[in-house]
Design an enzyme around this catalytic site. Structure first.
Site, PDB file in Angstrom:
ATOM      1  N   GLU A   3       5.476   2.164  -2.706  1.00  0.00           N
ATOM      2  CA  GLU A   3       4.566   1.023  -2.613  1.00  0.00           C
ATOM      3  C   GLU A   3       3.233   1.295  -3.309  1.00  0.00           C
ATOM      4  O   GLU A   3       2.320   0.488  -3.237  1.00  0.00           O
ATOM      5  CB  GLU A   3       4.366   0.596  -1.154  1.00  0.00           C
ATOM      6  CG  GLU A   3       4.037   1.714  -0.191  1.00  0.00           C
ATOM      7  CD  GLU A   3       4.030   1.272   1.276  1.00  0.00           C
ATOM      8  OE1 GLU A   3       4.042   0.077   1.560  1.00  0.00           O
ATOM      9  OE2 GLU A   3       4.003   2.163   2.151  1.00  0.00           O
TER      10      GLU A   3
ATOM     11  N   ASP B 150       2.820  -4.104  -0.370  1.00  0.00           N
ATOM     12  CA  ASP B 150       1.740  -3.267  -0.891  1.00  0.00           C
ATOM     13  C   ASP B 150       1.873  -3.029  -2.384  1.00  0.00           C
ATOM     14  O   ASP B 150       0.879  -3.017  -3.106  1.00  0.00           O
ATOM     15  CB  ASP B 150       1.719  -1.916  -0.157  1.00  0.00           C
ATOM     16  CG  ASP B 150       0.979  -2.029   1.157  1.00  0.00           C
ATOM     17  OD1 ASP B 150      -0.126  -2.590   1.154  1.00  0.00           O
ATOM     18  OD2 ASP B 150       1.527  -1.587   2.179  1.00  0.00           O
TER      19      ASP B 150
END
Ligand code: PEP
Ligand code: MG
Length: 596
Positions: free
Chosen positions: A440, A464
């Site tokens: 992420e 994210d």
């Protein structure tokens, strides 16, 4: 006092627990006491302190009594909230601050407590995390109880609700909801509160429709009014006409029909027409969600976010607590696998008492694995709990926010240390437990080939990943127009990470919100993902799309869309492609000119 009767009055609130329900209003009067403000005789200060302390004592007794009387085990699960309230009653700040104010300012106990409440409330308001900010309401519930006891006011008896009613309140404290005979409650509506308020959480877990944040509900509704609520859309109508009632009931029938139709896919495998099989798993935040995950056809838990275990409390969860909860996960999801993500605190979720709460850029700060590597005792306690649970079913460990190989190596060193401790203590655990990394952070995606040597699986956290790749804060509404899941940069990164994982021979999952969007299903399939983890209710819909498709066509779709230069072109292309390919299911995706 009765208010003027409203006819067909529509109010928009926040949908907190889905379901459409029609019923009679039952008004609960709460939190509306007028507080007397009096200067007291200096000699009377100690008497006032005593009066305050006995109101505290009375409040404590009432909460204990409520707690003891909860018989329903479903409801009992939530009684920890009463423990939080009992803790607040013992809070040094709350007690001492009020007593000092009575003594120094020579004011009555109500006034002094109100001043303390104001100070604590200001501190709470400054907290950015929505969940923690919501816990401010606990402070208010407790103080409202103390005020009522100071003023000698009796609560209206909500234990005796009869029939089947929609409970209407300015706000409901957990003590209120836990006291009600929930068999008589068809729905809840409140003036205040958000999606993570207690009423919302409790009603979702009990499957009772609820609308919160209606602001003016209690000032417009009379007890006995007929109400319709839609807990999905947040709509509420007071004394609806026959026509409006019918249209809501029709909506309810349609929603039920669609749910039933879609649920037929829950038990079927997620397999394309040309025989490519992917795995659909569930994202959960509480083990209580496992039955719903199974009902919707989850083949395991792809992401158990463990933050809730740490929130809403002053102390930290013990190893035993971790173990018991993860053991429930392992046993209940058996023979499938439960993926437990270690603490992802920081960013937009904070732990009380940790200095990182004042960071300028929390999303780039001491978050997730970084926090765990600094607070190794907290980390080790969680890892021990997970490992011990691994003796009771299949669990795997997922490390969040990994930015590079050193971090994963360090995390694994700690994991090995914890394993050694367990071996020494002769405590059983799965020696072969699988370890994964969330992908992420852009640096992790670029070095995925290196990371793949260290872990057994990857899980792409697009929530994210998108924010970091595009530099767009995921919770900032001012830049939300730039938050584009189909941005060419995001798609290229996912493609690259998938290829790397496959070359290394490890499975790759996706667990961001993007994985639950049926319009993107073929894009993600064509990019080559093996596992999809999402909110349980989305699983049947996604299965349906996969089962109607061919893997080959998803590959060709991806090949075409990777040639576009912008997210909006890709979005348009994907939507019209899906609308043409599956006209019945994606009619809403038709771009205007195609519709015309
Ligand atoms: C993600 O970032 O996509 C993810 C699944 O984790 P979270 O939303 O908890 O950060
Ligand atoms: Mg994340």
């Amino acid at each position: 006092m009765a208010v003027q009767q409203q006819i067909n009055k529509f109010i928009q609130g926040i949908g907190a627990s889905p379901g459409i329900i029609i019923g009679k209003a039952y008004l609960v009067e709460r939190f509306k006491v007028r507080l007397p403000q009096k200067q007291i005789d200096p000699k009377g200060a100690e008497k006032e302190v005593e009066r305050f302390l006995s109101a505290i004592e009375e409040s404590r007794d009432q909460l204990m009594e409520i707690k003891e009387k909860i018989l329903d085990p479903q409801v009992r699960k939530h009684s920890f909230i009463l423990d939080v309230h009992l803790m607040i009653l013992n809070d040094e700040m709350l007690l001492q601050d009020t007593i000092d104010t009575i003594r120094k300012k020579k004011v009555n106990a109500e006034w002094a407590l109100d001043l303390t409440l104001e100070r604590l409330d200001t501190a709470f308001k400054a907290i950015e995390d929505e969940y923690l900010r919501e816990r401010r309401s606990d402070l208010h519930y407790v103080c409202a109880r103390i005020f009522r006891n100071l003023l000698g006011k009796k609560e209206d008896d909500i234990t005796k609700i009869k029939g089947k009613v929609i409970v209407v309140a300015h706000d409901l404290s957990p003590a209120d909801t836990l006291q009600m005979n929930l068999k008589h409650v068809a729905g809840f509506i409140t003036d205040i509160g958000g999606k993570v308020s207690h009423t919302a959480i409790l009603s979702r877990s009990l499957g009772i429709p609820a609308v919160v944040g209606l602001e003016v509900a209690t000032s417009l509704i009379n007890g006995g009014d007929l109400l319709i609520i839609d807990g999905e859309t947040g709509e509420m109508v007071i004394n609806p006409t026959e026509e409006v009632s019918q249209s809501f009931l029709e909506r309810k029938r349609r929603a039920k029909y669609i749910e039933r139709e879609i649920l037929k896919y829950a038990s079927l495998p997620a397999e394309t027409r040309d025989g490519v099989r992917v795995r659909l798993q569930a994202n959960i935040e509480m083990v209580e969600e496992i039955p719903s995950a199974k009902m919707h056809g989850a083949e395991g838990i792809g992401l158990y976010r463990t933050e809730i275990l740490y929130l809403n409390r002053k102390d930290l969860p013990t190893e035993e607590e971790h173990f018991q909860i993860y053991r429930r996960l392992a046993e209940n999801i058996h023979p499938a696998t439960g993926t437990i993500r270690t603490l992802d605190i920081g960013g937009d979720k904070f732990l009380s008492g940790y200095s990182a709460n004042n960071e300028m850029n929390p999303a780039l700060g001491l978050r997730a694995i970084r926090f765990s590597m600094r607070e190794t005792d907290i980390f080790k306690t969680q890892l021990r709990g997970i490992l011990r649970a691994s003796a009771y079913g299949k669990v795997r460990i997922l490390f969040p926010m990994i930015s590079g190989i050193e971090e994963i190596r360090q995390a694994k060193v700690i994991l090995e240390e914890v394993k050694k401790g367990l071996v020494k203590a002769r405590i059983p655990f799965d020696q072969e437990i699988k370890v994964g990394a969330m992908i992420e952070i852009p640096s992790a995606s670029v070095t995925a080939d290196l990371l793949a040597r260290e872990v057994d699986f990857f899980s792409i956290g697009t929530n994210d990943l998108i924010q970091y790749v595009l530099a767009v804060d995921r919770i900032n509404e001012h830049v939300s127009y730039l938050y584009e899941p189909l941005h060419p940069a995001v798609l290229r990164i996912i493609r690259g990470v998938v290829e790397t994982a496959h070359q290394a021979g490890i499975p790759i999952a996706i667990c961001g919100e993007m994985a639950a969007e049926p319009t993107y299903a073929l894009v993600l399939l064509g990019l080559g993902l093996d596992e999809f983890s999402m909110t349980p209710a989305s699983i049947p819909k996604m299965k349906k799309v996969f089962r109607m498709s061919r893997f080959e066509e998803s590959r060709s779709l991806v090949k075409q869309l990777l040639q576009f230069a912008t997210a909006s072109e890709i979005e348009r292309f994907v939507k019209s492609w899906m609308a043409k390919r599956f006209p019945e299911d994606f009619i809403e995706c038709y771009p205007e000119e195609i519709k015309a």
